[in-house]
Design an enzyme around this catalytic site. Structure first.
Site, PDB file in Angstrom:
ATOM      1  N   HIS A 213       0.822  -1.222   0.000  1.00 32.93           N
ATOM      2  CA  HIS A 213       0.000   0.000   0.000  1.00 32.93           C
ATOM      3  C   HIS A 213       0.852   1.266   0.000  1.00 32.93           C
ATOM      4  CE1 HIS A 213      -4.043  -1.822   0.806  1.00 32.93           C
ATOM      5  NE2 HIS A 213      -3.247  -2.852   1.016  1.00 32.93           N
ATOM      6  N   ASP A 429       3.486   9.501  -0.558  1.00 30.45           N
ATOM      7  CA  ASP A 429       2.337   8.675  -0.184  1.00 30.45           C
ATOM      8  C   ASP A 429       2.078   7.642  -1.273  1.00 30.45           C
ATOM      9  OD1 ASP A 429       0.192   7.844   1.359  1.00 30.45           O
ATOM     10  OD2 ASP A 429      -0.570   9.875   1.670  1.00 30.45           O
TER      11      ASP A 429
HETATM   12  O1  F6P Z   1      -0.708   3.380   4.090  1.00 30.58           O
HETATM   13  C1  F6P Z   1      -0.719   2.090   4.457  1.00 30.58           C
HETATM   14  C2  F6P Z   1      -1.270   1.898   5.841  1.00 30.58           C
HETATM   15  O2  F6P Z   1      -1.380   0.539   6.137  1.00 30.58           O
HETATM   16  C3  F6P Z   1      -2.598   2.590   6.072  1.00 30.58           C
HETATM   17  O3  F6P Z   1      -3.647   1.781   5.833  1.00 30.58           O
HETATM   18  C4  F6P Z   1      -2.545   2.987   7.497  1.00 30.58           C
HETATM   19  O4  F6P Z   1      -3.122   4.222   7.627  1.00 30.58           O
HETATM   20  C5  F6P Z   1      -1.085   2.958   7.836  1.00 30.58           C
HETATM   21  O5  F6P Z   1      -0.389   2.451   6.770  1.00 30.58           O
HETATM   22  C6  F6P Z   1      -0.766   2.079   8.999  1.00 30.58           C
HETATM   23  O6  F6P Z   1      -1.155   2.659  10.160  1.00 30.58           O
HETATM   24  P1  F6P Z   1      -1.051   1.876  11.525  1.00 30.58           P
HETATM   25  O7  F6P Z   1       0.403   1.839  11.890  1.00 30.58           O
HETATM   26  O8  F6P Z   1      -1.845   2.663  12.481  1.00 30.58           O
HETATM   27  O9  F6P Z   1      -1.593   0.511  11.281  1.00 30.58           O
END
Ligand code: F6P
Length: 554
Positions: A213, A429
């Site tokens: 992602h 991002d």
């Molecule tokens: O961008 C990828 C992601 O997995 C998002 O879905 C999320 O906002 C972030 O990274 C992970 O956040 P967290 O550490 O709170 O799981």
């Protein structure tokens, strides 16, 4: 050893095999011309194979991700991954396995099963040591900064790498307990790169896909990841590896070539559209870009319904007719929040005509508070917002409202609809779904303007936004002035173009394309150890060094 092949040696031209203009032929280094290798055109083979795969088209889907969005449990938390995966699973049904979000004392660790509608949730606790080494340590203090091009913030500890592999082994063991031979396994994000390797070593030949992602930086940055040669090549144990953008795909292919082609073990033989098939040491992996999207129609409905919600009405009343500029980002240095506040300062300094006439609402739920860079950022943001408010504010006007609360997606949808400008300016991002949600939430008759960082995956398609360099405060400040003064006709035209893009590549398209590619994969026959590739440490030697913690039963 051969030199690193320059990116210029990857050539792309339209695919002569089909009419679809989005499909292209990629040739690496000129030498591996796909059409000189009969029988290796996997697009054709895959298409021909599809009817025979009728049974497996109905195969059960098992999704594995660190965060799991269990209904009723913290469902207001809506990171990009959860926003995308929830509808994908609701559509296909299946199993969603991951971390429960709980840190439990050793001896009290549980794995729970919850069934809701057509989804079975399997959520497993982490011990304190696991949480510190795997989540706060290797995933978020090493991988996260490096994948976001922030070498300066990476903090490497060997113990954390061990914890990362240990927790991945634990997840693989939990997956192993529930999978059947034909299940499709779809693993998500940087926390869980080694899952396919762990499952293959346990003898599973299921079709396994991986989607990243976040961005994948070029090899010149990726190789600064300590022990990258033990981790990144494990992605080749997947049948399909998906990225957000073509740039990420190219970075990965360049990395593989520089790491493997030196031993003449890479065979790239087929490419269609945004996808490339690479063969390393006999293991074939389809690599492609699958840009993640949202459900634009559902989100637009949410925005329409919520523009009259009590909270949104209260906010609008409190604005006293002023324009609303909105930013919504998790507290993270990758989001460029300090730079955004600096740009807002420059804007107020250069455009005194707007003093007292707008309110900038920045909603920033706190995150990863146990990591020092995040608590430092929180302090820096509070002080920057306070400084700007002190400098320009009046008794009856506060320029910035900075809030750390979590708001539900429905409230956010209503707020986006009321905002004249959406400020989305991350330094880096993977995609950024807030940009897409802001577009979907607008009224087509009187839409707001999206200001978008060119360093987001979203900017590749959302060309009708005002694209900015978030490091350049003057350019962001001018874009803000341009957005606020933009005539209705131009706002409508830009929004129409943006909305068409958001609808064209939505969340259904994303999951549909990825899962079709995965269904068409043949699965792994045998475990391909990287030991035969060269002298470097192999996954087996990593496994041998790592003793399981008391907190993990595997
Ligand atoms: O961008 C990828 C992601 O997995 C998002 O879905 C999320 O906002 C972030 O990274 C992970 O956040 P967290 O550490 O709170 O799981």
């Amino acid at each position: 050893m051969s030199a690193l092949p320059p990116i210029a040696d990857i050539t792309v031209r339209p695919c002569p095999l089909c009419a679809n203009s989005r499909h292209q032929l990629t040739v690496l280094n000129g030498s591996e011309h796909p059409y000189s290798r009969k029988g290796n055109f996997s697009t054709i083979n895959r298409r021909n194979r599809l009817p025979m795969l009728r049974g497996s088209l109905l195969a059960r889907l098992v999704v594995v991700s660190n965060r799991v969005s269990v209904p009723g449990e913290g469902s207001t938390r809506a990171g990009g991954l959860e926003v995308a995966l929830r509808p994908a699973l609701q559509k296909n049904g299946g199993v969603w396995l991951g971390w429960s979000g709980k840190v439990a004392p050793a001896g009290k660790l549980e794995t729970r099963f919850i069934r809701y509608k057509n989804i079975e949730y399997v959520i497993t606790d982490l011990s304190k040591g696991d949480f510190e080494e795997y989540y706060s340590g290797f995933a978020n203090r090493v991988l996260w900064p490096i994948l976001h091009y922030r070498l300066d913030l990476a903090e490497f500890a060997r113990r954390d790498l061990s914890g990362y592999f240990r927790v991945n082994n634990h997840f693989a063991a939990e997956v192993e307990k529930i999978i059947e031979r034909d299940d499709l396994i779809w693993v998500h994000d940087y926390h869980l790169m080694p899952i396919a390797d762990a499952l293959r070593r346990r003898g599973h030949s299921n079709r396994i896909g991986f989607f990243l992602h976040v961005p994948l930086p070029p090899p010149e940055i990726l190789t600064s990841l300590p022990n990258h040669e033990q981790l990144i090549p494990l992605l080749m144990q997947y049948d399909v590896v998906g990225f957000q953008t073509d740039g990420d795909v190219q970075n990965f292919v360049r990395y593989l070539i520089s790491e493997f082609d030196q031993m003449r073990k890479t065979r790239m033989f087929e490419s269609a559209g945004r996808h490339v098939t690479l063969k390393v040491n006999g293991q074939e992996t389809l690599i492609g870009s699958f840009p993640v999207g949202i459900e634009p129609r559902t989100f637009a409905r949410l925005a329409r319904h919520n523009e009259q919600s009590p909270l949104v009405r209260d906010l609008v009343a409190s604005l006293g007719g002023r324009n609303l500029v909105i930013g919504v980002d998790r507290l993270d240095y990758s989001k460029g929040l300090i730079q955004r506040l600096d740009a807002f300062d420059v804007f107020l300094a250069n455009h005194s005509e707007w003093l007292g006439k707008l309110t900038y609402l920045q909603i920033t739920p706190t995150n990863r508070a146990e990591i020092p860079e995040y608590s430092e950022l929180q302090e820096a943001l509070e002080s920057a917002a306070g400084r700007i408010n002190g400098k320009y504010g009046e008794v009856s006007w506060t320029p910035i409202r900075y809030v750390n609360r979590v708001y539900s997606r429905s409230v956010l949808a209503g707020l986006y609809r009321m905002a004249r400008v959406g400020l989305v300016t991350p330094l880096r991002d993977g995609m950024n779904l807030v940009a897409k949600e802001y577009v979907a939430a607008q009224s087509p008759d009187d839409p707001g303007v999206l200001i978008l960082s060119r360093f987001t995956g979203a900017a590749i398609k959302l060309r009708s936004a005002l694209l900015v360099n978030p490091y350049d405060a003057e350019s962001v400040a001018s874009a803000l002035a341009q957005a606020l003064a933009m005539p209705l006709e131009e706002r409508r035209a830009r929004h129409k173009a943006l909305h068409a893009e958001v609808c064209e590549y939505d969340v259904n398209q994303w999951q549909g394309e990825f899962l079709s590619a995965l269904r068409a994969a043949s699965g792994s026959e045998t475990y391909q150890s990287h030991a035969s590739i060269g002298e470097r440490p192999t996954p087996d030697t990593i496994g041998a060094r790592i003793a399981p913690s008391a907190g993990v039963q595997n």
